[in-house]
Design a protein around this motif. Structure first.
Motif, PDB file in Angstrom:
ATOM      1  N   GLU B 217       0.836  -1.201   0.000  1.00 55.66           N
ATOM      2  CA  GLU B 217       0.000   0.000   0.000  1.00 55.66           C
ATOM      3  C   GLU B 217       0.879   1.261   0.000  1.00 55.66           C
ATOM      4  OE1 GLU B 217      -3.343  -0.034  -0.213  1.00 55.66           O
ATOM      5  OE2 GLU B 217      -3.388   2.167  -0.234  1.00 55.66           O
ATOM      6  N   LEU B 218       1.966   1.197   0.795  1.00 50.97           N
ATOM      7  CA  LEU B 218       2.917   2.316   0.831  1.00 50.97           C
ATOM      8  C   LEU B 218       3.510   2.566  -0.558  1.00 50.97           C
ATOM      9  CD1 LEU B 218       5.051   1.785   4.047  1.00 50.97           C
ATOM     10  CD2 LEU B 218       3.972   3.908   3.316  1.00 50.97           C
ATOM     11  N   TRP B 219       3.803   1.476  -1.216  1.00 48.49           N
ATOM     12  CA  TRP B 219       4.394   1.546  -2.555  1.00 48.49           C
ATOM     13  C   TRP B 219       3.474   2.330  -3.504  1.00 48.49           C
ATOM     14  CZ3 TRP B 219       9.023   0.619  -4.457  1.00 48.49           C
ATOM     15  CH2 TRP B 219       9.174   0.424  -5.818  1.00 48.49           C
ATOM     16  N   SER B 220       2.165   2.045  -3.432  1.00 51.98           N
ATOM     17  CA  SER B 220       1.263   2.763  -4.329  1.00 51.98           C
ATOM     18  C   SER B 220       1.093   4.209  -3.876  1.00 51.98           C
ATOM     19  CB  SER B 220      -0.079   2.047  -4.461  1.00 51.98           C
ATOM     20  OG  SER B 220      -0.583   1.697  -3.215  1.00 51.98           O
ATOM     21  N   LEU B 221       1.273   4.436  -2.563  1.00 53.07           N
ATOM     22  CA  LEU B 221       1.213   5.806  -2.042  1.00 53.07           C
ATOM     23  C   LEU B 221       2.380   6.644  -2.584  1.00 53.07           C
ATOM     24  CD1 LEU B 221      -0.797   7.027   0.022  1.00 53.07           C
ATOM     25  CD2 LEU B 221       0.980   6.802   1.736  1.00 53.07           C
ATOM     26  N   LEU B 222       3.519   5.989  -2.796  1.00 53.67           N
ATOM     27  CA  LEU B 222       4.710   6.701  -3.264  1.00 53.67           C
ATOM     28  C   LEU B 222       4.502   7.295  -4.652  1.00 53.67           C
ATOM     29  CD1 LEU B 222       7.838   4.639  -2.229  1.00 53.67           C
ATOM     30  CD2 LEU B 222       6.694   6.497  -1.086  1.00 53.67           C
ATOM     31  N   ASN B 227       4.977  13.523   0.021  1.00 52.90           N
ATOM     32  CA  ASN B 227       3.737  13.840   0.695  1.00 52.90           C
ATOM     33  C   ASN B 227       3.921  13.617   2.191  1.00 52.90           C
ATOM     34  OD1 ASN B 227       1.143  13.809   1.731  1.00 52.90           O
ATOM     35  ND2 ASN B 227       0.285  12.693   0.000  1.00 52.90           N
ATOM     36  N   PRO B 228       3.576  14.603   3.030  1.00 56.78           N
ATOM     37  CA  PRO B 228       3.787  14.437   4.477  1.00 56.78           C
ATOM     38  C   PRO B 228       3.024  13.250   5.044  1.00 56.78           C
ATOM     39  CG  PRO B 228       3.220  16.701   3.955  1.00 56.78           C
ATOM     40  CD  PRO B 228       3.016  15.917   2.701  1.00 56.78           C
ATOM     41  N   LYS B 229       1.958  12.849   4.360  1.00 52.99           N
ATOM     42  CA  LYS B 229       1.201  11.701   4.833  1.00 52.99           C
ATOM     43  C   LYS B 229       2.070  10.440   4.766  1.00 52.99           C
ATOM     44  CE  LYS B 229      -3.011   9.327   3.732  1.00 52.99           C
ATOM     45  NZ  LYS B 229      -4.064   9.268   2.713  1.00 52.99           N
ATOM     46  N   THR B 230       2.855  10.328   3.681  1.00 55.85           N
ATOM     47  CA  THR B 230       3.784   9.200   3.581  1.00 55.85           C
ATOM     48  C   THR B 230       4.794   9.250   4.725  1.00 55.85           C
ATOM     49  OG1 THR B 230       3.537   9.428   1.204  1.00 55.85           O
ATOM     50  CG2 THR B 230       5.244   7.931   1.972  1.00 55.85           C
ATOM     51  N   ALA B 232       4.218  10.442   7.669  1.00 62.29           N
ATOM     52  CA  ALA B 232       3.523  10.069   8.898  1.00 62.29           C
ATOM     53  C   ALA B 232       3.408   8.560   9.006  1.00 62.29           C
ATOM     54  CB  ALA B 232       2.143  10.726   8.943  1.00 62.29           C
ATOM     55  N   ILE B 233       2.944   7.910   7.935  1.00 59.29           N
ATOM     56  CA  ILE B 233       2.794   6.447   8.016  1.00 59.29           C
ATOM     57  C   ILE B 233       4.170   5.799   8.144  1.00 59.29           C
ATOM     58  CG2 ILE B 233       2.614   6.189   5.492  1.00 59.29           C
ATOM     59  CD1 ILE B 233       0.865   3.949   7.998  1.00 59.29           C
ATOM     60  N   GLY B 234       5.176   6.358   7.464  1.00 55.40           N
ATOM     61  CA  GLY B 234       6.538   5.826   7.577  1.00 55.40           C
ATOM     62  C   GLY B 234       7.053   5.904   9.003  1.00 55.40           C
ATOM     63  N   SER B 235       6.806   7.023   9.673  1.00 51.87           N
ATOM     64  CA  SER B 235       7.246   7.172  11.063  1.00 51.87           C
ATOM     65  C   SER B 235       6.564   6.148  11.965  1.00 51.87           C
ATOM     66  CB  SER B 235       6.929   8.573  11.580  1.00 51.87           C
ATOM     67  OG  SER B 235       7.362   9.537  10.664  1.00 51.87           O
ATOM     68  N   LEU B 236       5.267   5.941  11.727  1.00 47.98           N
ATOM     69  CA  LEU B 236       4.532   4.989  12.566  1.00 47.98           C
ATOM     70  C   LEU B 236       5.054   3.572  12.358  1.00 47.98           C
ATOM     71  CD1 LEU B 236       0.907   6.411  12.134  1.00 47.98           C
ATOM     72  CD2 LEU B 236       2.400   6.582  14.128  1.00 47.98           C
ATOM     73  N   VAL B 237       5.309   3.215  11.085  1.00 49.51           N
ATOM     74  CA  VAL B 237       5.836   1.878  10.795  1.00 49.51           C
ATOM     75  C   VAL B 237       7.187   1.681  11.464  1.00 49.51           C
ATOM     76  CG1 VAL B 237       6.699   0.368   8.970  1.00 49.51           C
ATOM     77  CG2 VAL B 237       4.597   1.638   8.622  1.00 49.51           C
ATOM     78  N   PHE B 238       8.013   2.702  11.398  1.00 51.17           N
ATOM     79  CA  PHE B 238       9.341   2.642  12.019  1.00 51.17           C
ATOM     80  C   PHE B 238       9.224   2.388  13.523  1.00 51.17           C
ATOM     81  CE2 PHE B 238      12.748   5.324  14.050  1.00 51.17           C
ATOM     82  CZ  PHE B 238      13.703   4.333  14.012  1.00 51.17           C
ATOM     83  N   LEU B 239       8.278   3.099  14.141  1.00 49.79           N
ATOM     84  CA  LEU B 239       8.075   2.959  15.575  1.00 49.79           C
ATOM     85  C   LEU B 239       7.734   1.522  15.945  1.00 49.79           C
ATOM     86  CD1 LEU B 239       8.244   5.531  17.318  1.00 49.79           C
ATOM     87  CD2 LEU B 239       5.794   5.272  17.715  1.00 49.79           C
ATOM     88  N   VAL B 240       6.832   0.901  15.169  1.00 45.43           N
ATOM     89  CA  VAL B 240       6.420  -0.476  15.449  1.00 45.43           C
ATOM     90  C   VAL B 240       7.610  -1.422  15.307  1.00 45.43           C
ATOM     91  CG1 VAL B 240       4.977  -2.391  14.660  1.00 45.43           C
ATOM     92  CG2 VAL B 240       4.041  -0.083  14.780  1.00 45.43           C
ATOM     93  N   SER B 241       8.377  -1.297  14.197  1.00 42.75           N
ATOM     94  CA  SER B 241       9.517  -2.185  13.981  1.00 42.75           C
ATOM     95  C   SER B 241      10.551  -2.014  15.082  1.00 42.75           C
ATOM     96  CB  SER B 241      10.176  -1.896  12.632  1.00 42.75           C
ATOM     97  OG  SER B 241       9.267  -2.089  11.601  1.00 42.75           O
TER      98      SER B 241
END
Lengths: 286, 256
Positions: B217-222, B227-230, B232-241
């Motif tokens: 889904e991130l790939w299609s977002l790219l 985009n700051p939304k990308t 935001a989701i990237g930061s959240l994913v990083f936090l989980v990992s």
């Protein structure tokens, strides 16, 4: 006696039973698909699917079409550059952490150095495209200092930077591991025999850590040459790398036989690198 | 003194290089503006809110979680059983079995994904989250096997034999003796598998159709560009990992 044998036979049967699920899984979902792919690489694509005529046409195409061979060369160039750069950046860092940082802070220093390793690799490449974009952070600083701007985004340089970032972290870990395994006595002995710090490094530390460096470098090579995401996001669609070419066959061209053949070529390159490393390790005096 | 200064400067430069993209990613996820590039216009949570209210992203997040848990559970089971089987008996061909089980670790994910795609195509298996899960087991089972195998040793063997002598059946021995004894390794293997599955893109991309995982889904977002939304989701994913890795590290350290 017969009872002991009976137990041993039962042990063995139990061991086989326990190993069987993983073995069957590996055979069905790893070995079989790989064999199938090797077979498909000898078939031909048609407008509707594949025909099963056996020939080496896909491999001939690889060696005769400049775009295909060029992609392989691009991949090798990028990968070799990244591997060399990452080793050169990581070795001093690993050295400093192992030698200069007080022992009880070493683990913290290492952990810090690999935290971004765990960002999703798509996100990591995207983040680099932000950093390097025309109006990105790097150019913002350069402008602030009155320096000329760089056009780094969507280029081979961006791909190399993105990769080098990732593999520097990996190599700091592996090189640190081989540095701390060195017995301190060896260096003390060399110093007692009159060697200066430079001579100790050149003749004692470097040769003894080189095998660890080579293993890390091979890992870097294998992971780097097989990656699709980083060149696709940061490369800007010019000078495709081999995995990009593979994905192009899967997607737009729907040519599974050619994609399979190119994947086999990719694996062959990794195998060659492995053999080169194994041979280097076996050489006397290493 | 000079040596210390040089070392400190070098370390600082490498840390800066390593943290630069993460810093930019996280900082501009709070950008109060439409572009995640300088200047930073001020602190805003709207992009994080946009992520949380994006149905596609949240669905993909759920899919990723299910795929990660399922594939890690199967991988751990396969890896644990095989590690136990190979640890305790001198089987003929044990070396070959070990080599075969760990072989996928040395093959590029692209090649593994492509092989599975070709196989599913030929066998008319429709692509779904199940096929993605299956692909992730292929890459994670060897990892779980390696971690479990390295945690097993003489103490387990002795305790298992004692349990067996006292009349415990095989399954009880494994569940009540072996597993608890190497619990930290099991937890670490599971969490590491989770992170690998959670982050994995190319296999998930090749083997999914309608329902996709978060990286796909991130790939299609790219495609929509910066985009700051990308961010935001990237930061959240990083936090989980980062959290999962930290937990795995703690689990392993408690053993030491």
């Amino acid at each position: 006696m017969s009872r002991a044998l009976g137990i041993e036979a039962r042990d063995r049967r139990r061991a086989m039973l326990l190993t069987a699920p993983a073995l069957v899984w590996t055979l069905v979902f790893f070995v079989l698909p790989f064999a199938l792919m090797a077979a498909i690489s000898l078939w031909q694509a048609t407008a509707t699917g594949m025909i099963r005529t056996w020939s080496l046409d896909n491999y001939t195409a690889f060696f005769t079409r400049p775009a295909y061979l060029g992609a392989a060369l691009n991949s090798i160039e990028i990968t070799v550059t990244v591997t060399v750069l990452s080793v050169l950046l990581a070795y001093p860092m690993a050295w400093i952490i192992a030698e200069e940082v007080p022992r009880r802070y070493q683990r913290l220093a290492l952990t810090l150095a690999v935290i971004p390793f765990w960002t999703s690799y798509i996100v990591r490449s995207y983040a680099w495209s932000l950093v390097l974009s025309r109006k990105g952070v790097v150019n913002d600083w350069l402008a602030g200092w009155g320096l000329p701007l760089l056009d780094l985004a969507n280029s081979r340089a961006a791909v190399v930077i993105g990769f080098t970032h990732f593999f520097t972290m990996l190599l700091v870990l592996t090189i640190y591991a081989s540095l701390v395994q060195l017995p301190p006595n060896l260096r003390r002995a060399a110093a007692d025999l009159g060697a200066g710090p430079v001579a100790i490094f050149r003749h004692v530390v470097l040769p003894l850590t080189l095998p660890g460096v080579m293993v890390g470098a091979f890992l870097t090579f294998a992971l780097c040459i097989g990656d699709y995401v980083t060149p696709q996001i940061l490369g800007g669609g010019k000078d495709l790398a081999l995995p990009q070419l593979v994905m192009l066959q899967v997607g737009r061209r729907a040519d599974l036989p050619m994609a399979s053949a190119l994947s086999i070529v990719l694996m062959a390159l990794v195998t060659l690198a492995y053999l080169a490393m194994a041979r280097w390790m076996k050489e006397p005096g290493k | 003194m000079i040596r210390f200064a040089v070392s400190a400067t070098y370390m600082a430069l490498i840390y800066a290089f390593i943290f630069l993209p993460v810093y930019v990613l996280v900082l501009f996820s709070f950008q109060d503006g439409r572009f995640p590039i300088p200047p930073f216009k001020g602190f805003s949570l709207r992009w994080h809110q946009a992520v949380l209210s994006d149905g596609h992203l949240m669905a993909a997040l759920g899919h990723s979680f299910v795929v990660a848990v399922l594939s890690s559970a199967v991988s751990l089971l396969l890896g644990f059983l095989a590690a136990r089987g190979l640890a305790h008996a001198r089987l003929r061909g044990a070396g070959v079995a070990r080599g075969l089980i760990t072989a996928p670790l040395s093959v590029s994910y692209l090649v593994i994904g492509l092989g599975l795609l070709a196989s599913f195509n030929l066998a008319n298996v429709p692509l779904s989250l199940m096929t993605v899960t299956l692909g992730h087991v292929v890459i994670n089972a060897p990892l779980c096997f390696a971690i479990c195998a390295s945690a097993m040793g003489a103490p387990q063997l002795a305790a298992e034999r004692a349990a067996r002598d006292l009349g415990a059946g095989e399954i009880r021995v494994m569940a009540l003796v072996t597993a608890p004894m190497i619990l930290p390794a099991l937890v670490a293997a599971f969490l590491l598998s989770m992170t690998f599955s959670w982050d994995e893109f190319i296999i998930a991309f090749l083997l999914s159709r309608f329902d996709v995982t978060l990286p796909v889904e991130l790939w299609s977002l790219l495609r929509s560009g910066l985009n700051p939304k990308t961010n935001a989701i990237g930061s959240l994913v990083f936090l989980v990992s980062a959290f999962a890795v930290l937990a795995a590290e703690l689990a392993l350290r408690r053993r030491a």
